[in-house]
Design a protein around this motif. Sequence first.
Motif, mmCIF file in Angstrom:
data_model
loop_
_atom_site.group_PDB
_atom_site.id
_atom_site.type_symbol
_atom_site.label_atom_id
_atom_site.label_comp_id
_atom_site.label_asym_id
_atom_site.label_seq_id
_atom_site.Cartn_x
_atom_site.Cartn_y
_atom_site.Cartn_z
ATOM 1 N N ALA A 1 0.630 -1.249 -0.011
ATOM 2 C CA ALA A 1 0.072 -0.075 -0.189
ATOM 3 C C ALA A 1 0.849 1.300 0.055
ATOM 4 O O ALA A 1 0.290 2.347 -0.392
ATOM 5 N N SER A 2 1.993 1.328 0.071
ATOM 6 C CA SER A 2 3.136 2.218 0.314
ATOM 7 C C SER A 2 4.614 1.650 0.154
ATOM 8 O O SER A 2 4.987 0.619 0.417
ATOM 9 N N GLY A 3 5.369 2.916 -0.209
ATOM 10 C CA GLY A 3 6.741 2.594 -0.084
ATOM 11 C C GLY A 3 7.023 2.174 1.513
ATOM 12 O O GLY A 3 7.977 1.364 1.678
ATOM 13 N N MET A 4 6.610 2.951 2.247
ATOM 14 C CA MET A 4 6.985 2.779 3.865
ATOM 15 C C MET A 4 6.492 1.376 4.323
ATOM 16 O O MET A 4 6.995 0.658 4.969
ATOM 17 N N ALA A 5 5.428 0.956 3.675
ATOM 18 C CA ALA A 5 4.831 -0.627 4.018
ATOM 19 C C ALA A 5 5.838 -1.556 3.551
ATOM 20 O O ALA A 5 6.235 -2.478 4.149
ATOM 21 N N VAL B 1 19.279 8.666 3.632
ATOM 22 C CA VAL B 1 18.061 8.074 3.310
ATOM 23 C C VAL B 1 16.708 9.000 3.361
ATOM 24 O O VAL B 1 17.281 9.868 4.015
ATOM 25 N N TYR B 2 15.947 8.588 2.949
ATOM 26 C CA TYR B 2 14.540 9.191 2.757
ATOM 27 C C TYR B 2 14.311 9.426 4.223
ATOM 28 O O TYR B 2 14.376 8.559 5.120
ATOM 29 N N GLY B 3 13.808 10.719 4.730
ATOM 30 C CA GLY B 3 13.264 11.281 6.059
ATOM 31 C C GLY B 3 12.615 10.249 6.847
ATOM 32 O O GLY B 3 12.632 10.025 7.779
ATOM 33 N N SER C 1 20.992 8.137 -3.595
ATOM 34 C CA SER C 1 20.586 8.774 -2.308
ATOM 35 C C SER C 1 19.571 10.077 -2.348
ATOM 36 O O SER C 1 19.942 10.841 -3.364
ATOM 37 N N ASN C 2 18.794 10.368 -1.301
ATOM 38 C CA ASN C 2 17.665 11.203 -1.319
ATOM 39 C C ASN C 2 18.452 12.363 -0.490
ATOM 40 O O ASN C 2 18.230 11.901 0.810
ATOM 41 N N PRO C 3 18.634 13.308 -0.747
ATOM 42 C CA PRO C 3 18.208 14.353 -2.101
ATOM 43 C C PRO C 3 19.699 14.460 -3.030
ATOM 44 O O PRO C 3 19.810 15.065 -3.909
ATOM 45 N N VAL D 1 17.988 -2.684 -0.986
ATOM 46 C CA VAL D 1 18.282 -1.403 -1.600
ATOM 47 C C VAL D 1 17.098 -0.869 -2.066
ATOM 48 O O VAL D 1 16.050 -1.597 -2.590
ATOM 49 N N ASP D 2 16.719 0.296 -1.677
ATOM 50 C CA ASP D 2 15.484 1.074 -2.352
ATOM 51 C C ASP D 2 15.874 2.057 -3.557
ATOM 52 O O ASP D 2 16.832 2.662 -3.714
ATOM 53 N N ASN D 3 15.397 1.324 -4.464
ATOM 54 C CA ASN D 3 15.505 1.808 -6.088
ATOM 55 C C ASN D 3 14.621 2.627 -6.538
ATOM 56 O O ASN D 3 14.398 3.024 -7.758
ATOM 57 N N HIS E 1 10.661 -0.284 -3.910
ATOM 58 C CA HIS E 1 10.394 0.758 -4.690
ATOM 59 C C HIS E 1 9.329 1.566 -3.804
ATOM 60 O O HIS E 1 8.117 0.768 -3.343
ATOM 61 N N SER E 2 9.481 2.826 -3.824
ATOM 62 C CA SER E 2 7.863 3.572 -3.637
ATOM 63 C C SER E 2 7.455 3.603 -4.637
ATOM 64 O O SER E 2 7.696 4.630 -5.717
ATOM 65 N N MET E 3 6.167 3.037 -5.283
ATOM 66 C CA MET E 3 5.679 3.162 -6.661
ATOM 67 C C MET E 3 4.750 4.350 -6.653
ATOM 68 O O MET E 3 4.545 4.775 -7.737
ATOM 69 N N THR E 4 4.783 4.974 -5.662
ATOM 70 C CA THR E 4 4.116 6.728 -5.420
ATOM 71 C C THR E 4 4.730 7.250 -6.618
ATOM 72 O O THR E 4 4.207 8.417 -6.828
ATOM 73 N N LYS E 5 6.145 7.197 -6.722
ATOM 74 C CA LYS E 5 7.167 8.060 -7.744
ATOM 75 C C LYS E 5 7.100 7.650 -8.932
ATOM 76 O O LYS E 5 5.894 8.004 -9.791
ATOM 77 N N PHE E 6 8.385 7.478 -9.711
ATOM 78 C CA PHE E 6 8.240 7.338 -11.245
ATOM 79 C C PHE E 6 7.297 6.161 -11.583
ATOM 80 O O PHE E 6 6.639 6.215 -12.720
#
Length: 404
Positions: free
Chosen positions: A81-85, A107-109, A154-156, A179-181, A200-205
């Motif tokens: 349901a989310s990248g965080m999940a 890494v992402y906050g 890495s972000n950002p 690895v978070d891609n 992946h956070s599929m929310t993004k690209f």
Amino acid sequence: MTFDPAKRIQDVLLFGEFGGVNPSITDSATYTFMSNEKMEELFDHEIEGCFLYSRHWNKTNKYLSDVLALMEDGEAAHATASGMAAISSTLIQLCSTGDEIVSSRTVYGGTYALLKNLLPRMGISTQFVDFQNQAAIRAAITPNTRVLYCESMSNPLLEVSDIPALSRIAREHNIQLVVDNTFSPLILSPLRLGADVVIHSMTKFINGTSDCIAGCVISSHDFIASLSDINSGPCMLLGPVLDSLRAASLLKNLHSLHIRMTQHGKNALHLARFLENEGLTVYYPGLENHPHHQWMKTHRNPGYGYGGIVALDTGSKAAANKLMSLMQEQKVGYLAVSLGYFKTLFSAPAHSTSSEIPEDELDSIGIGDGLIRFSIGLDRDIAQTCEVIQHCLTEAGLAPTKAA
Ligand code: PLP
């Protein structure tokens, strides 16, 4: 033959129930059984093509997950349901009380906050390390370490992780490399480079339309099966299930990912070169002076560019805020967090997506008050966009220093 993730996606033919070019969407929370025996059997072990209850698995999420596994060259995948999940389920599955994680400090906050604040409540602790320093990583590993965790880019600040080198360290210590891609779908294939689990956070690209939150985990059959185990799997028991209507729209968007990534990459390279030419401090792995440019050239899948994210250091919070307001007024894009949208998005990570990281840590990483992260849109004429940005730079007092 070279591995081509977009060709993998292209070759998928999924017929709908009535011959539709898109598969039918499952609209059921639960599934019927023709016998009690079959139901008992399914509670005992998974049966290919048999569904029990949508929180466990459903056909639409399975279609999407199977294509994601092909894209990343993994054995199996699980859409969440989310990248965080995806991140939290993976780490909870890999670690128990008393275990440790060694994570990149960039890494992402939200990931940082999970590792720093929430997982310790379950007795799982994390050491944050500069992942460009392999000696520091080795020094942080203890007999209790279970996971090395990083983002491919890495972000950002867009530091690129040397996945083959990290994989060697992980193998030596018999621990898992996760690895978070999210920043580099299609561009990098972490499993092929030696990672054990990709997120992946599929929310993004991957989705690309900023209209939903979604994530996924790709790995071995055994690991993916363990995530949805009826008795112990976090994806089953914590319930981070992706809605099947969303899974269906993500599956459709996945088929245009290669066109979007290529265009994001072209536009980002143009913008990065333009800003560099203006004498500004820019971070973009497609620039020849980026410390990981050569690494990217060697390890990326060719043809998709270097990604759609560019970071610009304006030097101060006031300058960054002024520039972002002007760019929104001048329709360059939106002042908004997130990334991978078809329009340009920009925000100041120190005060938004990385604000969970303590100030002294942000300073040592190099995420200053004046840093702006751009997620470059699919603009048809990026040169025209750069002209508008040039006006905004002048008005914000960030005019070219070249002539000086
Ligand atoms: N990973 C990265 C690199 C991200 O940038 C984000 C969100 O910005 C996440 C994970 C979390 O994803 P989501 O918002 O889909 O939960």
